[in-house]
Design a protein around this motif. Structure first.
Motif, PDB file in Angstrom:
ATOM      1  N   ILE A 172      -6.396   8.316  -4.460  1.00 29.49           N
ATOM      2  CA  ILE A 172      -4.969   8.213  -4.139  1.00 29.49           C
ATOM      3  C   ILE A 172      -4.321   9.606  -4.144  1.00 29.49           C
ATOM      4  O   ILE A 172      -3.449   9.899  -3.317  1.00 29.49           O
ATOM      5  CB  ILE A 172      -4.256   7.282  -5.138  1.00 29.49           C
ATOM      6  CG1 ILE A 172      -4.892   5.895  -5.099  1.00 29.49           C
ATOM      7  CG2 ILE A 172      -2.775   7.191  -4.821  1.00 29.49           C
ATOM      8  CD1 ILE A 172      -4.903   5.252  -3.735  1.00 29.49           C
TER       9      ILE A 172
ATOM     10  N   GLU B 165      -6.895   1.182  -3.747  1.00 29.31           N
ATOM     11  CA  GLU B 165      -5.522   1.448  -4.186  1.00 29.31           C
ATOM     12  C   GLU B 165      -5.146   0.564  -5.368  1.00 29.31           C
ATOM     13  O   GLU B 165      -4.475   1.014  -6.311  1.00 29.31           O
ATOM     14  CB  GLU B 165      -4.547   1.197  -3.031  1.00 29.31           C
ATOM     15  CG  GLU B 165      -4.658   2.212  -1.901  1.00 29.31           C
ATOM     16  CD  GLU B 165      -3.513   2.086  -0.914  1.00 29.31           C
ATOM     17  OE1 GLU B 165      -2.350   2.141  -1.356  1.00 29.31           O
ATOM     18  OE2 GLU B 165      -3.778   1.924   0.288  1.00 29.31           O
TER      19      GLU B 165
ATOM     20  N   ALA C 264      -5.070   7.474   4.849  1.00 31.33           N
ATOM     21  CA  ALA C 264      -5.556   6.373   4.017  1.00 31.33           C
ATOM     22  C   ALA C 264      -6.860   5.764   4.544  1.00 31.33           C
ATOM     23  O   ALA C 264      -7.811   5.605   3.773  1.00 31.33           O
ATOM     24  CB  ALA C 264      -4.480   5.307   3.869  1.00 31.33           C
TER      25      ALA C 264
ATOM     26  N   THR D 123       0.820  -1.198   0.000  1.00 32.86           N
ATOM     27  CA  THR D 123       0.000   0.000   0.000  1.00 32.86           C
ATOM     28  C   THR D 123       0.858   1.253   0.000  1.00 32.86           C
ATOM     29  O   THR D 123       2.040   1.232   0.342  1.00 32.86           O
ATOM     30  CB  THR D 123      -0.918   0.029   1.240  1.00 32.86           C
ATOM     31  OG1 THR D 123      -0.094   0.142   2.412  1.00 32.86           O
ATOM     32  CG2 THR D 123      -1.750  -1.247   1.341  1.00 32.86           C
ATOM     33  N   ILE D 124       0.216   2.365  -0.371  1.00 32.73           N
ATOM     34  CA  ILE D 124       0.913   3.652  -0.429  1.00 32.73           C
ATOM     35  C   ILE D 124       1.385   4.059   0.965  1.00 32.73           C
ATOM     36  O   ILE D 124       2.444   4.670   1.132  1.00 32.73           O
ATOM     37  CB  ILE D 124      -0.014   4.725  -1.052  1.00 32.73           C
ATOM     38  CG1 ILE D 124       0.744   6.033  -1.260  1.00 32.73           C
ATOM     39  CG2 ILE D 124      -1.248   4.949  -0.191  1.00 32.73           C
ATOM     40  CD1 ILE D 124      -0.059   7.053  -2.049  1.00 32.73           C
TER      41      ILE D 124
ATOM     42  N   THR E 275      -8.009  -1.563   0.595  1.00 33.99           N
ATOM     43  CA  THR E 275      -6.846  -1.819  -0.247  1.00 33.99           C
ATOM     44  C   THR E 275      -7.231  -1.969  -1.716  1.00 33.99           C
ATOM     45  O   THR E 275      -6.460  -1.626  -2.610  1.00 33.99           O
ATOM     46  CB  THR E 275      -6.112  -3.096   0.226  1.00 33.99           C
ATOM     47  OG1 THR E 275      -5.800  -2.960   1.609  1.00 33.99           O
ATOM     48  CG2 THR E 275      -4.833  -3.327  -0.554  1.00 33.99           C
TER      49      THR E 275
END
Length: 790
Positions: free
Chosen positions: A732, A487, A462, A410-411, A484
């Motif tokens: 995002i 994303e 997030a 993930t970011i 998730t």
């Protein structure tokens, strides 16, 4: 001809109707339900909404397995000597009338203590006593009034899933502690002296300490566990700096009150944990009632009818062995591989093969698990147990083993690693610097840097952004498995579609006629013949002639797999395959068609074309600008030429693809570095859905079976696929903007911390403010994005 509407269900009664109590009903079933309600003073049911009911189905013998104590125990939520509770899923629940009648079951059956409806989940919770009424009687009652429950092998095998409320308890405890610690900290904030300082200072400080203990060691425990596992795996995840920040806050604050150095940072500590848990709760709460890990157990029968020594008995599915003879009724699913012994079999394998047209089978032919019988009762001999069937093997593919699917980074995890390294480096360098300049400030600087730079804003960005996106998508009937997936959607560059049931819809069949036009009399003969047949193509074609009247047939004969022959006095009608109607001139084509002849004179044929969903062409043209597109179908190539002109050039078209072929297509694209999204329906797409980076199951009814997937999309929102993909990319961007805000906050805070100017009151105010500002920013931004989706 004016259509008569059924008083109970609202269906049309064109051909005939049953009249009772000065009301018209489409069948005796609807009339019977009305009589039941009338006799029990429940006719208020029809006051809430017009025609709220459903036609009750014939279920004789279907629920005999509920006489087995072993199965009943598995289905019950609660059972003691006097009270039993069961939760049943009722697909037909749709309006206030449904709720009202289902919560008044005790008026129909006094043996039922109470019943409560969960409208969102389409469930009814029934409380009863097994000594007075059986579970089978309750199910039969519900079926009799048009609310047949849906009971699956998944319910029997796994029992009822326990609800995990631990996060709610932790959130409540952290919120309670946070509020009280903030209240106890007010005198310190405003530097109140005198009586308070002399008498109650230590009492308040120790109270704050005790309030923080359950927050750190219970509410915040998961962050320490996650950080430990990450470090053990040599991964610096986002929970490492969070756990470090919580530890430093707690240890520093505890040291301060023990040695009477100050009030500590218990307010910041409890506030941090509370906001972190609030973000996690918000994320998990959204549409957690949907099941995304369904497999064949979700729609396989719990028990089947076995024929032994000329007697029929109901046995659990796992008791079926090789050599057993099973009785499969109309509309029932075939649970195991076997051989057809007798009966007319028309098997719908759409869940397994993707082919929409039922397959005709004769005695001696092999039947595969997963097919649905559509033409009366058949008997079959079992070739393999349920664990060895074709369908089970399909679901046993390695792709369904989650450990084999590459983890998605993930970011937050990507940024947290660099963030953690940077914060620790700054804290160590600043501490070393102050050891040489002013050693008294060294410890304060070290703890201040870790406190002020604790990545609460990054950790909240997030969950709040993606959690709100889950809610927004859900309102648009696009249900994602978890945050998730948003994303992962943002990274997609290749979109693969199944054809049958995904690009096409069975609700709008397209029928074309080629040949000599039929006159009104011939159309009347044709409709009358079709009316007597239960073949799916016959039923579809029958609906085409809804304005034509019917007449009696003098002779009727249906040849399975070939066609139908009927006589009307001196007129003979044949319809079916080209060979059956003696049309030897017909060239071999890939089209599905019904040929017609009158008195052995060929008239023409009705060609069945797939009806494509509205917006398919526009969606593909729009997606083609930014994505690689492919259509992978289990159907034959009958419509390949049409799709080549209908869809944009460059779209890959693959036909005759078995389930394992579809999975291989996705896997090969991933080997080329493509990020794939698979959009399909049915079990034949299950492997590809699980293998892809994002698997989306398209469903006409989201509460009915959907294979293992990352998301469920209501078919009515099919045209919005590109909109959802774009929204994911924008979500995002919102997270990245939050990171920039957090960076600005950290730079300012670190300046004060490194220079030794950070006071406890500043830290206490800045930390909650940064968290709140992130929450406000993400909420407003995502809501604005949601208005654009609408």
């Amino acid at each position: 001809m004016k259509s008569t509407q059924c008083y109970h269900c609202g269906d049309s009664c064109d051909d005939k109707y049953v009249k009772f109590d000065e009301k018209q009903f489409c069948c005796n079933g609807c009339k019977t339900v009305y009589e039941i309600f009338s006799e029990n003073d429940l006719t208020c049911y029809y006051d809430f909404q017009e025609n709220p009911g459903a036609v009750p189905t014939e279920i004789q013998g279907k629920y005999d397995f509920l006489e087995q104590e072993e199965i009943v125990k598995k289905l019950l939520d609660f059972s003691d000597a006097n009270t039993q509770i069961v939760t049943l899923y009722i697909p037909h629940i749709h309006c206030s009338s449904c709720i009202w009648v289902l919560e008044n079951l005790h008026k129909l059956k006094p043996e039922i203590s109470s019943s409560q409806v969960n409208f969102t989940k389409k469930q009814v919770r029934v409380t009863f006593n097994l000594e007075n009424i059986s579970l089978k009687e309750i199910v039969l009652l519900l079926s009799a009034i048009g609310y047949e429950p849906y009971i699956s092998l998944e319910d029997y095998e796994g029992g009822k899933k326990a609800v995990d409320r631990s996060l709610i308890y932790k959130l409540g405890l952290a919120g309670f502690a946070f509020g009280n610690v903030m209240f106890l900290s007010f005198p310190e904030y405003f530097e109140v002296d005198g009586f308070w300082i002399e008498k109650y200072k230590n009492v308040f400080r120790w109270l704050m300490f005790f309030f923080s203990l359950p927050v750190v060691f219970y509410a915040g425990k998961d962050y320490f566990v996650s950080a430990f596992k990450g470090l053990r795996s040599k991964i610096l995840n986002i929970d490492v700096p969070i756990a470090l920040g919580i530890s430093v806050l707690f240890i520093r604050s505890t040291v301060e009150i023990i040695f009477d150095l100050g009030t500590g940072f218990f307010d910041s500590l409890t506030g941090l944990v509370f906001f972190l848990l609030l973000g996690k709760f918000f994320q998990q709460k959204t549409y957690n009632f949907l099941s995304f890990e369904r497999d064949y157990k979700s729609y396989f029968p719990i028990a089947v009818t076995r024929i032994r020594n000329s007697k029929e008995e109901n046995v659990p599915i796992y008791d079926v062995e090789k050599g057993d003879r099973l009785l499969i009724r109309n509309e029932e699913l075939i649970p195991v591989d076997g051989i057809l012994i007798n009966g007319n079999a028309a098997i719908d394998y759409s869940f397994v093969t993707g082919e929409a047209v039922p397959v005709e089978k004769k005695s001696g032919d092999k039947l595969f698990a997963g097919g649905k019988q559509l033409s009366g009762v058949i008997e079959m001999e079992v070739l393999a147990s349920v664990s060895q069937s074709y369908l089970t093997q399909l679901w046993s593919n390695d792709v369904f083993n989650k450990e084999n699917k590459s983890p998605f980074k993930t970011i937050t995890d990507t940024i947290s690693k660099n963030f953690t390294i940077a914060v620790l480096s700054i804290a160590i360098l600043a501490t070393v610097y102050w050891l040489f300049i002013d050693s008294n400030k060294a410890l304060n600087v070290f703890t201040a840097v870790l406190i002020i730079a604790c990545p609460c804003a990054i950790a909240l960005a997030a969950p709040f952004t993606l959690g709100n996106m889950l809610r927004i998508f859900g309102k648009q009937k696009f249900y994602l498995k978890n945050a998730t997936v948003v994303e992962q959607l943002a990274k997609i560059d290749t979109v693969i579609f199944d054809k049958t049931g995904t690009l096409t819809t069975n609700k709008e069949s397209k029928i074309l006629y080629e040949g000599e036009a039929l006159n009104l009399v011939e159309e009347k003969f044709l409709k009358s013949t079709l009316r007597a047949s239960n073949h799916p193509l016959s039923r579809t074609l029958y609906n085409k002639f809804h304005k034509i009247e019917t007449q009696p047939i003098t002779n009727y004969k249906e040849v399975v797999g070939k066609g139908i022959e009927a006589n009307f006095d001196t007129t003979n009608l044949k319809l079916g395959s080209a060979s059956f109607v003696n049309n030897n001139d017909e060239k071999s084509t890939l089209d599905t068609a019904v040929h017609i002849s009158f008195n052995d004179v060929y008239k023409g044929k009705y060609i069945f074309k797939n009806a494509y969903r509205k917006g398919v062409k526009q969606l593909f043209n729009s997606l083609n600008k930014n994505y690689n597109l492919a259509v992978v179908s289990g159907d034959n190539e009958g419509e390949k030429e049409y799709l080549q002109h209908f869809l944009p050039s460059g779209t890959d078209l693959l036909f005759n693809q078995k389930p394992e072929n579809k999975l291989d297509v996705v896997a090969n694209l991933q080997k080329q570095g493509k990020k794939t999204a698979m959009i399909g329906d049915g079990l034949n797409d299950a492997g590809a859905l699980a293998q892809s980076d994002v698997g989306i199951a398209l469903s006409e009814n989201i509460n009915v079976f959907s294979p293992a997937c990352d998301g469920i999309l209501d078919a009515s929102k099919f045209y919005k696929i590109e909109t959802f993909l774009k929204a994911s990319k924008k979500a995002i961007k919102i997270i990245k903007y939050c990171f920039i805000l957090s960076l600005c906050y950290n730079v300012i805070g670190l300046y004060f911390a490194v220079t030794g100017q950070l006071m406890p009151v500043i830290a206490a105010i800045l930390m909650p403010l940064s968290s709140i500002s992130i929450v406000v920013f993400t909420t407003i931004s995502t809501n604005l994005l949601g208005t654009k989706i609408k």
